[in-house]
Design a protein around this motif. Sequence first.
Motif, PDB file in Angstrom:
ATOM      1  N   GLY A 122       0.795  -1.224   0.000  1.00  0.00           N
ATOM      2  CA  GLY A 122       0.000   0.000   0.000  1.00  0.00           C
ATOM      3  C   GLY A 122       0.822   1.266   0.000  1.00  0.00           C
ATOM      4  O   GLY A 122       0.275   2.366  -0.157  1.00  0.00           O
ATOM      5  N   LYS A 123       2.151   1.151   0.170  1.00  0.00           N
ATOM      6  CA  LYS A 123       3.003   2.333   0.195  1.00  0.00           C
ATOM      7  C   LYS A 123       3.756   2.472  -1.127  1.00  0.00           C
ATOM      8  O   LYS A 123       4.018   1.495  -1.814  1.00  0.00           O
ATOM      9  N   LYS A 124       4.094   3.721  -1.468  1.00  0.00           N
ATOM     10  CA  LYS A 124       4.797   3.990  -2.717  1.00  0.00           C
ATOM     11  C   LYS A 124       6.295   3.717  -2.573  1.00  0.00           C
ATOM     12  O   LYS A 124       6.881   3.973  -1.526  1.00  0.00           O
ATOM     13  N   GLU A 125       6.870   3.230  -3.673  1.00  0.00           N
ATOM     14  CA  GLU A 125       8.328   3.006  -3.694  1.00  0.00           C
ATOM     15  C   GLU A 125       9.077   4.282  -3.309  1.00  0.00           C
ATOM     16  O   GLU A 125       9.971   4.250  -2.459  1.00  0.00           O
ATOM     17  N   LYS A 126       8.765   5.395  -3.949  1.00  0.00           N
ATOM     18  CA  LYS A 126       9.551   6.611  -3.721  1.00  0.00           C
ATOM     19  C   LYS A 126       9.391   7.143  -2.296  1.00  0.00           C
ATOM     20  O   LYS A 126      10.333   7.716  -1.738  1.00  0.00           O
ATOM     21  N   ASP A 127       8.222   6.913  -1.683  1.00  0.00           N
ATOM     22  CA  ASP A 127       8.041   7.337  -0.294  1.00  0.00           C
ATOM     23  C   ASP A 127       8.922   6.515   0.644  1.00  0.00           C
ATOM     24  O   ASP A 127       9.495   7.039   1.611  1.00  0.00           O
ATOM     25  N   MET A 128       9.018   5.224   0.364  1.00  0.00           N
ATOM     26  CA  MET A 128       9.862   4.361   1.181  1.00  0.00           C
ATOM     27  C   MET A 128      11.357   4.694   0.978  1.00  0.00           C
ATOM     28  O   MET A 128      12.150   4.627   1.915  1.00  0.00           O
ATOM     29  N   ALA A 129      11.725   5.059  -0.241  1.00  0.00           N
ATOM     30  CA  ALA A 129      13.108   5.458  -0.507  1.00  0.00           C
ATOM     31  C   ALA A 129      13.457   6.721   0.274  1.00  0.00           C
ATOM     32  O   ALA A 129      14.544   6.815   0.875  1.00  0.00           O
ATOM     33  N   VAL A 130      12.542   7.670   0.296  1.00  0.00           N
ATOM     34  CA  VAL A 130      12.769   8.911   1.062  1.00  0.00           C
ATOM     35  C   VAL A 130      12.905   8.605   2.544  1.00  0.00           C
ATOM     36  O   VAL A 130      13.765   9.157   3.242  1.00  0.00           O
ATOM     37  N   GLU A 131      12.059   7.719   3.041  1.00  0.00           N
ATOM     38  CA  GLU A 131      12.127   7.323   4.455  1.00  0.00           C
ATOM     39  C   GLU A 131      13.474   6.706   4.786  1.00  0.00           C
ATOM     40  O   GLU A 131      14.092   7.011   5.813  1.00  0.00           O
ATOM     41  N   LEU A 132      13.960   5.851   3.921  1.00  0.00           N
ATOM     42  CA  LEU A 132      15.248   5.197   4.127  1.00  0.00           C
ATOM     43  C   LEU A 132      16.382   6.221   4.133  1.00  0.00           C
ATOM     44  O   LEU A 132      17.250   6.201   5.017  1.00  0.00           O
ATOM     45  N   GLU A 133      16.358   7.135   3.176  1.00  0.00           N
ATOM     46  CA  GLU A 133      17.410   8.151   3.091  1.00  0.00           C
ATOM     47  C   GLU A 133      17.375   9.088   4.292  1.00  0.00           C
ATOM     48  O   GLU A 133      18.429   9.435   4.858  1.00  0.00           O
ATOM     49  N   TYR A 134      16.175   9.490   4.684  1.00  0.00           N
ATOM     50  CA  TYR A 134      16.022  10.379   5.836  1.00  0.00           C
ATOM     51  C   TYR A 134      16.581   9.744   7.099  1.00  0.00           C
ATOM     52  O   TYR A 134      17.319  10.384   7.864  1.00  0.00           O
ATOM     53  N   MET A 170      18.851   7.338   7.450  1.00  0.00           N
ATOM     54  CA  MET A 170      20.308   7.218   7.443  1.00  0.00           C
ATOM     55  C   MET A 170      20.959   8.553   7.789  1.00  0.00           C
ATOM     56  O   MET A 170      21.920   8.611   8.570  1.00  0.00           O
ATOM     57  N   LYS A 171      20.433   9.628   7.236  1.00  0.00           N
ATOM     58  CA  LYS A 171      20.988  10.947   7.545  1.00  0.00           C
ATOM     59  C   LYS A 171      20.710  11.344   8.992  1.00  0.00           C
ATOM     60  O   LYS A 171      21.554  11.943   9.662  1.00  0.00           O
ATOM     61  N   LYS A 172      19.529  10.995   9.472  1.00  0.00           N
ATOM     62  CA  LYS A 172      19.196  11.296  10.870  1.00  0.00           C
ATOM     63  C   LYS A 172      20.122  10.556  11.827  1.00  0.00           C
ATOM     64  O   LYS A 172      20.499  11.074  12.885  1.00  0.00           O
ATOM     65  N   GLU A 173      20.541   9.349  11.445  1.00  0.00           N
ATOM     66  CA  GLU A 173      21.455   8.566  12.278  1.00  0.00           C
ATOM     67  C   GLU A 173      22.868   9.133  12.295  1.00  0.00           C
ATOM     68  O   GLU A 173      23.636   8.851  13.200  1.00  0.00           O
ATOM     69  N   GLY A 174      23.223   9.919  11.271  1.00  0.00           N
ATOM     70  CA  GLY A 174      24.561  10.517  11.266  1.00  0.00           C
ATOM     71  C   GLY A 174      25.285  10.516   9.942  1.00  0.00           C
ATOM     72  O   GLY A 174      26.404  11.049   9.840  1.00  0.00           O
ATOM     73  N   ALA A 175      24.694   9.922   8.900  1.00  0.00           N
ATOM     74  CA  ALA A 175      25.346   9.933   7.593  1.00  0.00           C
ATOM     75  C   ALA A 175      25.495  11.363   7.101  1.00  0.00           C
ATOM     76  O   ALA A 175      24.554  12.152   7.197  1.00  0.00           O
ATOM     77  N   GLU A 176      26.673  11.690   6.561  1.00  0.00           N
ATOM     78  CA  GLU A 176      26.865  13.053   6.051  1.00  0.00           C
ATOM     79  C   GLU A 176      26.200  13.234   4.692  1.00  0.00           C
ATOM     80  O   GLU A 176      25.870  14.351   4.300  1.00  0.00           O
ATOM     81  N   ASP A 177      25.974  12.123   3.997  1.00  0.00           N
ATOM     82  CA  ASP A 177      25.339  12.189   2.691  1.00  0.00           C
ATOM     83  C   ASP A 177      24.989  10.763   2.253  1.00  0.00           C
ATOM     84  O   ASP A 177      25.356   9.788   2.929  1.00  0.00           O
ATOM     85  N   LEU A 178      24.313  10.658   1.127  1.00  0.00           N
ATOM     86  CA  LEU A 178      24.092   9.359   0.509  1.00  0.00           C
ATOM     87  C   LEU A 178      25.313   9.005  -0.323  1.00  0.00           C
ATOM     88  O   LEU A 178      25.939   9.872  -0.938  1.00  0.00           O
ATOM     89  N   ALA A 179      25.644   7.724  -0.383  1.00  0.00           N
ATOM     90  CA  ALA A 179      26.773   7.299  -1.206  1.00  0.00           C
ATOM     91  C   ALA A 179      26.408   7.344  -2.683  1.00  0.00           C
ATOM     92  O   ALA A 179      27.290   7.507  -3.540  1.00  0.00           O
ATOM     93  N   PHE A 180      25.112   7.210  -3.001  1.00  0.00           N
ATOM     94  CA  PHE A 180      24.609   7.218  -4.373  1.00  0.00           C
ATOM     95  C   PHE A 180      23.093   7.299  -4.291  1.00  0.00           C
ATOM     96  O   PHE A 180      22.517   7.212  -3.196  1.00  0.00           O
ATOM     97  N   SER A 181      22.446   7.468  -5.424  1.00  0.00           N
ATOM     98  CA  SER A 181      20.985   7.549  -5.453  1.00  0.00           C
ATOM     99  C   SER A 181      20.381   6.198  -5.061  1.00  0.00           C
ATOM    100  O   SER A 181      20.723   5.157  -5.635  1.00  0.00           O
ATOM    101  N   THR A 182      19.486   6.224  -4.106  1.00  0.00           N
ATOM    102  CA  THR A 182      18.893   5.001  -3.578  1.00  0.00           C
ATOM    103  C   THR A 182      18.025   4.302  -4.619  1.00  0.00           C
ATOM    104  O   THR A 182      17.251   4.931  -5.342  1.00  0.00           O
ATOM    105  N   ILE A 183      18.183   2.989  -4.693  1.00  0.00           N
ATOM    106  CA  ILE A 183      17.296   2.140  -5.493  1.00  0.00           C
ATOM    107  C   ILE A 183      16.350   1.427  -4.528  1.00  0.00           C
ATOM    108  O   ILE A 183      16.799   0.768  -3.591  1.00  0.00           O
TER     109      ILE A 183
END
Length: 355
Positions: free
Chosen positions: A159-171, A173-186
């Motif tokens: 029931g959830k969108k792929e892109k919404d879940m990708a944003v959640e995952l990226e958010y 990781m950054k909230k945990e302390g990542a300075e950036d993404l290593a690459f665009s999330t798939i």
Amino acid sequence: MENRIHNLVKALPEEFEAAIITSDVNRYYFLGMQSSAGTLVVLKDKAYFIIDFRYIELAKRTIKNAEVILQGKLYEQVKEILTKHNVKTVWTEQTLSLSSYNAFKKALEGFELSLDCPLTKEIEDLRAIKTKQELEYIQTAQKFTDAGFKRICEVLAAGKKEKDMAVELEYFMKKEGAEDLAFSTILVSGKNSSLPHGVPGDKIIEKGDFVTMDFGSKYRGYCTDMTRTVAIGSVTDEMKHVYDTVLTAQLKALDMIKAGVVCGDVDKIARDYIYQNGFEGRFGHGLGHSVGIEIHERPTFSQNIKDVLKEGMVMTVEPGIYLPEKFGVRIEDTVYVTQTGLINVAKSPKELIIL
């Protein structure tokens, strides 16, 4: 940090006189300072870093292994340095753009400018062997990546969108302390998971889907790379067979990795197993690649690659099976090569997870 410029000069042939280094990643590797501009001039016994006003204060505070110069008329400054040190031949990176090469060539009339030189290969060879400090940066980046996977498994659902879940995952990781993404999330699901580099879209995740997630964090400039495939609700016998085949292929490759092993042979053991199980032609990319400041570095685990693994290399191991219009499965870890085996940087579980 060790004097990497000194290490480069030691590794280069005796005929080396001077090098111009302009790529962002190589500047960062040698100087330890991230910037979107700057020209590093390396000589046998000295180095100069020419940088504009935006970064001059930080450069003077940060850089210890090169003389920092405020950029004015760049080409005249470079020419003055080369003349002062009686340089005749200047080496450049092969990644230098044609426009930059032509600009340097025009400005440095009277000097021999060479792209066809050992500079790029020697830099790649140095960057391929990670120090203890570099490994620690990658391990820290992986902690954020593992935390992201744990989090996404808590919220991923039909029931959830792929892109919404990708944003959640990226958010997360950054909230945990990542300075950036290593690459665009798939993060792709169902039929989209058969696309090795699919882009998260508006597709709604459904029960019975595989969801493939390829993602990674960056810390202190260093990347990590992990792929996990999970199922939503249930799996068919075919889905489980494909998943088990990919996982076994990866485990076989991991068991083979240690210093002295030929990269192509590691690819072969995973590829042969996948093909022997009826999926010939369904694993169309290399088994893996080196990771560091860039997400794709040398060497690679690919067919017929003769490079030999060395202690200190950081590699990904990512077999996959992709069935067009049906689904795909990929499992990937980032590992550190030792004399006797490997250290698996990734800590997230790999057994089939059904959410």
